[in-house]
Design a protein around this motif. Sequence first.
Motif, PDB file in Angstrom:
ATOM      1  N   ARG A  83      36.625 -17.478 -11.327  1.00  0.00           N
ATOM      2  CA  ARG A  83      37.736 -18.163 -11.989  1.00  0.00           C
ATOM      3  C   ARG A  83      37.515 -18.315 -13.491  1.00  0.00           C
ATOM      4  N   GLY A  84      36.308 -17.905 -13.937  1.00  0.00           N
ATOM      5  CA  GLY A  84      35.986 -18.032 -15.357  1.00  0.00           C
ATOM      6  C   GLY A  84      35.688 -19.454 -15.767  1.00  0.00           C
ATOM      7  N   GLU A  85      35.320 -20.299 -14.799  1.00  0.00           N
ATOM      8  CA  GLU A  85      34.994 -21.695 -15.102  1.00  0.00           C
ATOM      9  C   GLU A  85      33.483 -21.887 -15.066  1.00  0.00           C
ATOM     10  N   PRO A  86      32.962 -22.894 -15.784  1.00  0.00           N
ATOM     11  CA  PRO A  86      31.525 -23.165 -15.681  1.00  0.00           C
ATOM     12  C   PRO A  86      31.187 -23.697 -14.286  1.00  0.00           C
ATOM     13  N   SER A  90      33.712 -30.248 -14.674  1.00  0.00           N
ATOM     14  CA  SER A  90      33.970 -31.693 -14.567  1.00  0.00           C
ATOM     15  C   SER A  90      34.255 -32.065 -13.109  1.00  0.00           C
ATOM     16  N   GLY A 204      43.621 -21.046  -9.319  1.00  0.00           N
ATOM     17  CA  GLY A 204      44.599 -20.855 -10.372  1.00  0.00           C
ATOM     18  C   GLY A 204      45.891 -21.527  -9.950  1.00  0.00           C
ATOM     19  N   THR A 205      46.682 -21.835 -10.936  1.00  0.00           N
ATOM     20  CA  THR A 205      47.881 -22.582 -10.614  1.00  0.00           C
ATOM     21  C   THR A 205      49.145 -21.753 -10.722  1.00  0.00           C
ATOM     22  N   GLY A 206      49.001 -20.574 -11.305  1.00  0.00           N
ATOM     23  CA  GLY A 206      50.175 -19.734 -11.445  1.00  0.00           C
ATOM     24  C   GLY A 206      51.269 -20.426 -12.245  1.00  0.00           C
ATOM     25  N   VAL A 207      50.843 -21.169 -13.246  1.00  0.00           N
ATOM     26  CA  VAL A 207      51.793 -21.972 -14.013  1.00  0.00           C
ATOM     27  C   VAL A 207      52.829 -21.100 -14.693  1.00  0.00           C
ATOM     28  N   ASN A 208      52.379 -19.962 -15.179  1.00  0.00           N
ATOM     29  CA  ASN A 208      53.310 -19.105 -15.913  1.00  0.00           C
ATOM     30  C   ASN A 208      54.486 -18.689 -15.045  1.00  0.00           C
TER      31      ASN A 208
ATOM     32  N   TRP B  29      39.387 -31.107 -21.483  1.00  0.00           N
ATOM     33  CA  TRP B  29      39.292 -29.805 -20.812  1.00  0.00           C
ATOM     34  C   TRP B  29      38.580 -28.805 -21.723  1.00  0.00           C
ATOM     35  N   GLN B  32      37.668 -22.682 -21.576  1.00  0.00           N
ATOM     36  CA  GLN B  32      37.585 -21.702 -20.481  1.00  0.00           C
ATOM     37  C   GLN B  32      38.241 -22.217 -19.202  1.00  0.00           C
ATOM     38  N   GLU B  33      38.097 -23.508 -18.930  1.00  0.00           N
ATOM     39  CA  GLU B  33      38.717 -24.078 -17.717  1.00  0.00           C
ATOM     40  C   GLU B  33      40.238 -24.102 -17.850  1.00  0.00           C
ATOM     41  N   ALA B  36      41.441 -20.582 -17.299  1.00  0.00           N
ATOM     42  CA  ALA B  36      41.377 -20.183 -15.895  1.00  0.00           C
ATOM     43  C   ALA B  36      42.491 -20.838 -15.082  1.00  0.00           C
ATOM     44  N   GLN B  37      42.760 -22.101 -15.366  1.00  0.00           N
ATOM     45  CA  GLN B  37      43.798 -22.810 -14.613  1.00  0.00           C
ATOM     46  C   GLN B  37      45.188 -22.270 -14.902  1.00  0.00           C
ATOM     47  N   LEU B  38      45.409 -21.865 -16.155  1.00  0.00           N
ATOM     48  CA  LEU B  38      46.757 -21.486 -16.559  1.00  0.00           C
ATOM     49  C   LEU B  38      47.028 -19.988 -16.467  1.00  0.00           C
TER      50      LEU B  38
END
Lengths: 211, 99
Positions: A83-86, A90, A204-208, B29, B32-33, B36-38
């Motif tokens: 996902r490209g997250e650390p 958090s 992912g949220t698929g916000v777009n 935020w 990178q997070e 990834a989320q968006l």
Amino acid sequence: MVTVSDAESTLKTIRSLMERATIYRTLSAPTSLCAGIFSLVLSLFVWLSFCQSTRFFIFLWLALAIVLSALNTLLLKRDARRRGEPFVSSGMKLALRGIIPPILAGASVTLFQLLGEPILTELIPLWMLFYGLTLLSTQEFAPSSIRKLGAAFIAAGLLTGLLASLWRLEGNSHFAALSMGLTFGLLHILYGLLTWSSKETSNGTGVNEGL
Amino acid sequence: MLDFDKLDKLIHEKGRLSIMTLLASRAEWPFQELKAQLNMSDGNLITHLRTLHQAGYVSLTKEKLERPQTRYALTAKGRSAFQEYLQLLEQIIQTGKGA
């Protein structure tokens, strides 16, 4: 000029995005399936009386817990990378703050039992209860399936403890094998199968597309 | 049919609305997070964040850990603007239902 339904749709998407952004899954579906299968194998091993010693029983399950925790960590790390997250996000920090106290409590109870004469029919319900509490400690940001799994372990722990006390099953290895197989085995397999392909596992949220 | 002229145009754009929504859900935020989320490209996300930063809605903190990292958060002005935006959306819905 836009319609009221546009405003409703926008608010709905905002709500959905906020909810999904705060979800963190501490138990992956593959780990759950592995945990379930290995637990069933181990329960069968005990049922067939290949495990005569109570201490050996405890060490076997502890070893399985350590192996599965390592596997879960690797899978969570892989998912975070995808996902490209650390890895230590958090969400994970929040999860660790919740799960560490019940895990430490469960480990302490096991240690105290090992220091004396361990009684499986006392220890097994406590393992279920502490594991259930561990899962429930993430309920503020976990998907609903984790909450249900946690609640199921709490219920199973209470029932197992009650049955063991009422039927005076101290030292009954068949009861120990059956209760571990039905809970840590079957419940994990059920959870793994139900969440494997569900929407909850999608990232992912698929916000777009959504907004 | 209702007029959306009162809605904050800066927030109402779909990409920036997504960013504001995520920033409102947590204290801060990392870039990178957010990305990834968006599912946004670096360039697109940076452009929107810059616009929000220039409007005073978003603050940023640069950190140098193993690699440089920028963390974003809503400012008090940004949070207030987002709340007003949400309230206006709700008012529009209520007015529409009452009509």
